[in-house]
Motif scaffolding. Structure first.
Motif, mmCIF file in Angstrom:
data_model
loop_
_atom_site.group_PDB
_atom_site.id
_atom_site.type_symbol
_atom_site.label_atom_id
_atom_site.label_comp_id
_atom_site.label_asym_id
_atom_site.label_seq_id
_atom_site.Cartn_x
_atom_site.Cartn_y
_atom_site.Cartn_z
ATOM 1 N N UNK A 57 0.542 -1.321 0.064
ATOM 2 C CA UNK A 57 -0.126 -0.030 -0.127
ATOM 3 C C UNK A 57 0.961 1.264 0.005
ATOM 4 N N UNK A 58 2.206 1.236 -0.253
ATOM 5 C CA UNK A 58 2.951 2.196 -0.623
ATOM 6 C C UNK A 58 3.696 2.318 -1.951
ATOM 7 N N UNK A 59 2.897 1.446 -2.909
ATOM 8 C CA UNK A 59 3.627 1.439 -4.094
ATOM 9 C C UNK A 59 2.341 2.204 -5.100
ATOM 10 N N UNK A 60 2.939 3.183 -5.625
ATOM 11 C CA UNK A 60 1.989 3.822 -6.677
ATOM 12 C C UNK A 60 1.438 3.124 -7.816
ATOM 13 N N UNK A 418 0.441 7.299 -3.707
ATOM 14 C CA UNK A 418 -0.476 6.557 -3.099
ATOM 15 C C UNK A 418 -0.698 7.063 -1.609
ATOM 16 N N UNK A 419 -2.061 6.834 -1.533
ATOM 17 C CA UNK A 419 -2.667 7.718 -0.232
ATOM 18 C C UNK A 419 -3.723 6.677 0.344
ATOM 19 N N UNK A 420 -3.284 6.405 1.524
ATOM 20 C CA UNK A 420 -4.046 5.344 2.411
ATOM 21 C C UNK A 420 -4.864 6.012 3.497
ATOM 22 N N UNK A 428 -4.088 5.472 -5.784
ATOM 23 C CA UNK A 428 -2.925 5.646 -6.582
ATOM 24 C C UNK A 428 -3.066 6.156 -7.674
ATOM 25 N N UNK A 429 -1.851 6.777 -8.243
ATOM 26 C CA UNK A 429 -1.800 7.472 -9.361
ATOM 27 C C UNK A 429 -0.123 7.481 -9.733
#
Length: 657
Positions: A57-60, A418-420, A428-429
């Protein structure tokens, strides 16, 4: 930018990192084959296709991770079949197992995908597109397979226009451990795999091997006169060893070898022709950490060697084609944790590739032709910075400079975020650029054109994922676009073509075709996926809409679909695990129609395949399993005239100790 200048730049980056402030966490291991798995307590999934372990969840960019449990559960023999169950991937194959296999991510060319095994980038410089043939890649001792979609050339260099497939083999966790799989089924198919390893003091090691054989099907479809079976055998082995010399110093050896033989129908009907393929991958590396683990480094040498030969036993001279492609790569990769919210991955690479190939005549009186040969060197420096400005938001940016011995310098950029959110929503973008130099075969073979330009690509994507009910339900979708310019294709020559490129360079001898750049190719689409887990019941599915078109202005094929790329494809599966150890499941793989050629004159109909599987846990260490593939015996083609597997049954046993 020469090697010395690139080295100075890498040293400068390292010096800057060493001079930064404190309050930093440990840096991740700068290695795509670093150990990484789901954390059972948190459910966190770690990805290493980003060249260092990062939480998913930190991979764009869009990424799919298949762990060992998923690989075992699918029961698939080949990596290709596993990948086809994930979004955005399609395949075409010239017959059954072992025949030429092209895998495409988001409609990109098959040679625009980078394949990595245990940290080593694979490709065959002697192949037409310089890419990787998935035909001989079995699941073997793979413990994790990751698919990273979209242009990834900033980190992975030339060829990573469609995406990256990262395969990591297992490393031991106990003093001694092992595993085996044995299965048999339709068409006298037998697959046997075993591995053993251990961790004792400073030494960790693991060796694995697999043997696969099948009588196969006719490469030419029965509709077109193919009736004899074309068999396939493959033997492969993997090995990894790591020795810790000191607290922050270790050395590693890794290796992979595969040898395959497949019968092919190289003409319009049955014949005894066959091909052989041998692949070797070797790796030696040194890992060391500085500044209490904040600054991690890896220096490595990797070597790949691919030998391909074809034989026509009915000719006086049976050998009809032979080729060899080699890569030698030196690389340095580092990672630095500036603070708990700022980290960087950076590196320096030098790769030298060469090829040779020839097509001997069938008559013994005709002398063997000289090999067509060529070589190239590329030196690269890259870096990617990752920042977490606020809780839950990760932003990164990267740059890469390649210095190609034949095409000079090329600089590429990438960025993403990426925004959690607290609502278990992930946004994601990302944007990335790609560069692919013409292959040695495209430049120097009998069909070569030394005037070719490099392929260029740029693409972006944006997506959202939502998780509900403590992650029992998840769903999401991604939109992507990619533009490729100067794409290289093969042009056929008629017997009367006036084009000077239809002559062998430097002579008046005509040739059947040549390679050239087309102006533009475009792809865009949507990938959607969902999964639900309720007790022992699991439902999941994905759908991909991919429009990949030739957008070369002023050409006859403007607006036509690129060959063998269905616009619609999808997967769905359901499984249930009973309390007494039995699990059952069913899966559907569907693909819409496509076209076999650039003019869209030859249509390939869509198809739907249904598979069934079951597994029973005899004990904690042993399981029995069985599956039925293509249950309804669907007739279909992924490449015109070539056959595909019909209804098949397999059963086996699996052990872990």
């Amino acid at each position: 930018m020469k090697l010395k200048s690139l080295f100075r730049l890498a040293v400068s980056v390292s010096a800057l990192a060493a001079a930064s402030g404190a309050l930093a966490q440990q840096a991740p291991a700068p290695d795509a084959a670093a150990p990484a798995a789901s954390t059972e307590d948190s459910g966190e999934i770690i990805v290493t296709a980003t060249r260092a372990p990062v939480a998913i969840d930190q991979v764009p960019a869009s990424v799919t991770v298949l762990d060992k449990a998923a690989i075992d559960r699918s029961q698939d023999i080949g990596v290709t079949e596993l990948l086809l169950r994930t979004p955005g991937i399609t395949m075409s194959r010239n017959g059954g197992y072992g025949t030429s296999t092209s895998l495409r991510i988001r409609g990109a060319e098959s040679d625009q995908t980078v394949v990595v095994i245990d940290g080593v980038k694979l490709n065959d410089p002697a192949s037409t597109g310089g890419g990787y043939n998935f035909a001989n890649l079995l699941t073997g001792d793979a413990s994790r397979i990751e698919i990273l979609r979209g242009p990834q050339s900033t980190l992975w260099g030339s060829q990573a226009i469609g995406g990256v497939v990262n395969i990591v083999t297992a490393m031991p966790e106990a003093p001694i451990e092992g595993s085996f799989d044995l299965e048999a089924g339709s068409r006298a198919t037998v697959s046997a795999r075993a591995a053993i390893g251990g961790r004792t003091g400073p030494l960790s090691w693991r060796l694995g091997g697999q043997s696969f054989t099948t009588d196969g099907i006719s490469a030419i479809a029965p509709t077109f006169g193919g009736h004899e079976t074309d068999g396939y055998t493959n033997r492969s082995a993997t090995g990894r060893a790591e020795l810790e010399l000191a607290t922050n110093l270790s050395v590693e050896l890794r290796g992979y070898y595969s040898s395959g033989r497949v019968n092919i129908d190289s003409t319009s009907g049955d014949n005894p022709d066959f091909s052989t393929n041998k692949e070797f991958v070797g790796y030696a590396g040194v890992n060391f950490a500085l500044l209490d683990g904040r600054f991690r480094n890896r220096v490595a040498y990797a070597h790949t060697d691919t030998d391909r030969d074809s034989f026509s036993p009915l000719r006086a001279r049976a050998l009809s084609f032979e080729s060899n492609g080699q890569n030698r790569r030196w690389e340095y990769q580092g990672s630095f944790a500036f603070t708990q919210r700022i980290s960087a991955v950076f590196g320096l690479e030098n790769e030298r590739s060469k090829f040779e190939s020839r097509s001997p005549a069938g008559a013994l009186a005709t002398p063997l032709p000289p090999f067509a040969t060529g070589d190239a060197e590329i030196t690269s420096v890259y870096g990617q910075l990752s920042i977490e400005p606020v809780d839950g938001l990760t932003v990164n940016g990267g740059v890469r400079h390649d210095d190609h011995s034949r095409y000079g310098g090329q600089t590429l950029f990438s960025t993403g975020a990426v925004w959690r959110l607290p609502t278990d929503t992930i946004l994601r973008a990302s944007y990335g650029e790609g560069f692919k130099a013409p292959t040695l075969y495209q430049l120097f073979s009998e069909y070569g054109n030394v005037a070719l330009d490099p392929e260029q690509a740029r693409g972006w994507e944006a997506g959202v994922e939502q998780q509900l009910f403590d992650r029992k339900l998840s769903f999401g979708a991604t939109y992507f676009e990619r533009v490729t310019t100067n794409q290289i294709i093969f042009n056929s020559c008629s017997a009367t073509s006036p084009s000077p490129l239809c002559l062998v360079p430097g002579s008046t001898t005509r040739r059947s075709g040549y390679y050239s750049n087309v102006s533009r190719g475009e792809a865009h689409g949507i990938e959607a996926a969902a999964a639900l887990k309720l007790g022992g019941l699991t439902l999941d599915g994905n759908y991909s809409w991919t429009v990949a078109e030739d957008r070369s202005p002023g050409t006859a094929n403007f607006g036509k679909w690129l060959p063998r790329r269905p616009q619609d494809s999808g997967n769905a599966s359901v499984s249930y695990a009973f309390p007494f150890g039995l699990s059952t499941g069913a899966a559907v793989r569907w693909a819409g129609h496509s076209f076999d050629n650039a003019s869209n004159a030859t249509r390939l109909d869509g198809y739907a395949l249904v598979d069934l599987r079951a597994e029973f846990a005899v004990s904690e260490r042993f399981r029995l399993f069985a599956r039925a593939e293509n249950v309804f015996d669907e007739e279909y083609m992924t490449a015109y005239r070539y056959g595909t597997l019909g209804r098949s049954f397999y059963a086996g046993v699996r052990g872990r100790f």
